[in-house]
Design a protein around this motif. Structure first.
Motif, short mmCIF file in Angstrom:
data_model
loop_
_atom_site.label_atom_id
_atom_site.label_comp_id
_atom_site.label_asym_id
_atom_site.label_seq_id
_atom_site.Cartn_x
_atom_site.Cartn_y
_atom_site.Cartn_z
N LYS A 21 0.83 -1.20 0.00
CA LYS A 21 0.00 0.00 0.00
C LYS A 21 0.87 1.25 0.00
CE LYS A 21 -3.61 2.34 2.66
NZ LYS A 21 -4.48 2.28 3.88
N ALA A 22 1.95 1.24 0.80
CA ALA A 22 2.85 2.39 0.83
C ALA A 22 3.54 2.58 -0.51
CB ALA A 22 3.88 2.21 1.95
N LEU A 23 3.95 1.49 -1.14
CA LEU A 23 4.60 1.60 -2.45
C LEU A 23 3.65 2.21 -3.48
CD1 LEU A 23 6.61 -1.74 -2.71
CD2 LEU A 23 7.53 0.58 -2.61
N ARG A 24 2.39 1.85 -3.42
CA ARG A 24 1.42 2.43 -4.36
C ARG A 24 1.24 3.94 -4.09
NH1 ARG A 24 -1.12 -2.62 -3.07
NH2 ARG A 24 -0.95 -4.07 -4.82
N LEU A 25 1.23 4.30 -2.79
CA LEU A 25 1.13 5.72 -2.44
C LEU A 25 2.35 6.48 -2.96
CD1 LEU A 25 0.01 8.17 -0.89
CD2 LEU A 25 1.20 7.30 1.14
N TYR A 26 3.54 5.92 -2.75
CA TYR A 26 4.75 6.62 -3.19
C TYR A 26 4.84 6.71 -4.70
CZ TYR A 26 6.08 5.94 1.69
OH TYR A 26 6.10 5.94 3.06
N ASP A 27 4.22 5.75 -5.39
CA ASP A 27 4.11 5.83 -6.85
C ASP A 27 3.23 7.02 -7.24
OD1 ASP A 27 3.96 5.42 -9.59
OD2 ASP A 27 2.60 3.70 -9.42
N ARG A 28 2.06 7.13 -6.60
CA ARG A 28 1.15 8.24 -6.92
C ARG A 28 1.78 9.60 -6.60
NH1 ARG A 28 -2.58 4.74 -4.39
NH2 ARG A 28 -2.59 6.01 -2.49
N GLN A 29 2.64 9.65 -5.59
CA GLN A 29 3.31 10.89 -5.22
C GLN A 29 4.55 11.16 -6.08
OE1 GLN A 29 2.29 13.11 -2.88
NE2 GLN A 29 0.46 11.91 -2.46
N GLY A 30 4.90 10.23 -6.96
CA GLY A 30 6.07 10.41 -7.81
C GLY A 30 7.39 10.16 -7.10
N LEU A 31 7.34 9.58 -5.89
CA LEU A 31 8.58 9.35 -5.13
C LEU A 31 9.29 8.07 -5.57
CD1 LEU A 31 7.42 10.18 -1.49
CD2 LEU A 31 8.71 11.63 -3.06
N LEU A 32 8.51 7.01 -5.82
CA LEU A 32 9.12 5.72 -6.12
C LEU A 32 8.26 4.97 -7.13
CD1 LEU A 32 11.65 4.16 -5.04
CD2 LEU A 32 10.09 2.91 -3.54
N LEU A 56 15.63 4.56 2.22
CA LEU A 56 15.82 5.95 2.65
C LEU A 56 14.46 6.60 2.95
CD1 LEU A 56 17.56 8.44 3.16
CD2 LEU A 56 17.53 8.89 0.69
N ILE A 57 13.47 6.30 2.12
CA ILE A 57 12.13 6.84 2.37
C ILE A 57 11.62 6.35 3.72
CG2 ILE A 57 9.71 6.75 1.63
CD1 ILE A 57 10.72 6.62 -1.26
N VAL A 58 11.84 5.06 4.03
CA VAL A 58 11.41 4.52 5.32
C VAL A 58 12.04 5.31 6.47
CG1 VAL A 58 11.54 2.52 6.85
CG2 VAL A 58 11.01 2.20 4.43
N ALA A 68 6.51 15.70 0.50
CA ALA A 68 7.09 16.68 -0.42
C ALA A 68 8.57 16.89 -0.11
CB ALA A 68 6.34 18.00 -0.34
N GLN A 69 8.91 16.94 1.18
CA GLN A 69 10.32 17.12 1.56
C GLN A 69 11.11 15.85 1.32
OE1 GLN A 69 8.88 19.34 5.34
NE2 GLN A 69 11.04 19.85 5.15
N VAL A 70 10.47 14.69 1.50
CA VAL A 70 11.13 13.42 1.18
C VAL A 70 11.54 13.42 -0.29
CG1 VAL A 70 10.79 10.94 0.91
CG2 VAL A 70 10.00 12.08 2.99
N VAL A 73 14.64 15.47 -0.89
CA VAL A 73 15.85 14.78 -0.44
C VAL A 73 16.27 13.73 -1.46
CG1 VAL A 73 16.83 13.26 1.33
CG2 VAL A 73 15.43 15.22 2.01
N LEU A 74 15.31 12.95 -1.95
CA LEU A 74 15.62 11.90 -2.92
C LEU A 74 16.20 12.48 -4.21
CD1 LEU A 74 12.48 9.60 -2.62
CD2 LEU A 74 14.79 9.09 -1.83
N ALA A 75 15.74 13.67 -4.60
CA ALA A 75 16.17 14.25 -5.88
C ALA A 75 17.50 14.99 -5.77
CB ALA A 75 15.09 15.21 -6.39
N ALA A 76 17.97 15.25 -4.56
CA ALA A 76 19.16 16.09 -4.38
C ALA A 76 20.43 15.27 -4.36
CB ALA A 76 19.03 16.88 -3.07
N PRO A 77 21.57 15.89 -4.77
CA PRO A 77 22.87 15.23 -4.58
C PRO A 77 23.12 15.00 -3.09
CG PRO A 77 23.05 17.14 -6.02
CD PRO A 77 21.69 17.19 -5.42
N ALA A 78 24.07 14.12 -2.78
CA ALA A 78 24.27 13.68 -1.40
C ALA A 78 24.48 14.84 -0.43
CB ALA A 78 25.47 12.72 -1.34
N ALA A 79 25.35 15.79 -0.78
CA ALA A 79 25.65 16.89 0.15
C ALA A 79 24.40 17.75 0.39
CB ALA A 79 26.79 17.74 -0.40
N GLU A 80 23.67 18.04 -0.67
CA GLU A 80 22.46 18.85 -0.54
C GLU A 80 21.38 18.07 0.22
OE1 GLU A 80 19.58 21.94 -0.99
OE2 GLU A 80 21.76 21.81 -0.83
#
Length: 275
Positions: A21-32, A56-58, A68-70, A73-80
């Motif tokens: 269920k969480a994976l489907r939610l993160y798909d709809r949010q464009g995260l995963l 990392l999302i977990v 939105a903040q997750v 973080v996922l889209a940023a380079p490591a330092a950012e």
């Protein structure tokens, strides 16, 4: 499809420690989003290399980070990404510090007079010499105060610097209640060199010498309405000793606001006392 390169949603969910269920939610949010969706069955597949992002999302959700903040973080380079996590957690700590002080304020409010004498604030007295102060005054709401104080200080500070600099800590005088029913007025005061009185281009006045009772509070304790507990404590201290007020209460800002943390001393709640 290379079965050793792709994992079905059930296997991927177990290894990522996420529910389907969480994976489907993160798909709809464009995260995963899945790497492949079977066109006939709609079954989702994920590459094994995506497990790092999933885990990392977990962990980020374990910090109660909004989705939105997750995503940022996922889209940023490591330092950012590390900077974003640090900034988010700094905000959480500030919010928790403010909530802790609000809970203390509510406890004092509910206990009434008993609550103001429980030692939460240490009250002292001091003598303050006569001051020449630059002033800016306005009627204001509690919500406007946090923005107005630094803005007014920003307008008066250059005037002070051009006429000998600061001759003491800036303070805010409350000539009337600032709450849901009252709007002051409130006056920001910046002490300057008394010898410059005739040359000042901005509004100014003389603040007479006085004895003050004061309580030192942290940056977190300055938030409204919990700051009212400190005012109540100072007034209660003066009343218990038969000391009448001799002027309007004020907040004295002695610290570099941008540099101090939520738990650091930042402000004195002061009340002029009659002889």
């Amino acid at each position: 499809m290379e079965e050793d390169a792709l994992l079905g949603i059930g296997v991927f969910a177990r290894r990522a420690r996420l529910s389907q269920k969480a994976l489907r939610l993160y798909d709809r949010q464009g995260l995963l989003p899945p790497d492949r969706v079977d066109p006939a069955t709609g079954y989702r597949y994920y590459r094994e290399s995506r497990l790092g992002d999933a885990r990392l999302i977990v962990r980020l959700r374990g910090l109660d980070m909004p989705l939105a903040q997750v995503g940022a973080v996922l889209a940023a380079p490591a330092a950012e990404a590390a900077r974003l996590v640090a900034a988010y957690w700094d905000g959480v700590e500030r919010r928790v510090a403010a909530q802790r002080e609000l809970a203390a304020h509510l406890r004092i409010h509910l206990l009434g007079d008993e609550g103001t004498t429980d030692g939460m604030y240490e009250i002292g007295t001091r003598e303050v010499a006569r001051q020449l102060v630059l002033v800016e005054q306005r009627h204001i709401t509690p919500e406007e105060l946090p923005d107005w104080i630094p803005a007014a200080l920003g307008r008066l500070a250059p005037v002070a610097e051009g006429h000998g600099g600061f001759y003491g800590d800036p303070f805010v005088v409350y000539h009337g209640e600032v709450n849901e029913d009252g709007d002051g007025p409130v006056e920001l005061c910046v002490p300057v060199d008394p010898a410059r009185e005739g040359a000042l281009p901005a509004a100014h006045r003389v603040e007479p010498a006085r004895v003050e009772a004061y309580a030192r509070i942290t940056k977190a304790q300055t938030a409204y309405p919990q700051i009212l507990s400190a005012y109540d404590a100072v007034y209660a201290w003066a009343n218990a000793r038969g000391r009448a007020p001799a002027g309007s209460p004020r907040e004295v800002y002695f610290a570099d606001w941008s540099a101090v943390g939520a738990a650091d001393p930042a402000c004195d709640i002061a009340l002029p006392l009659a002889d």
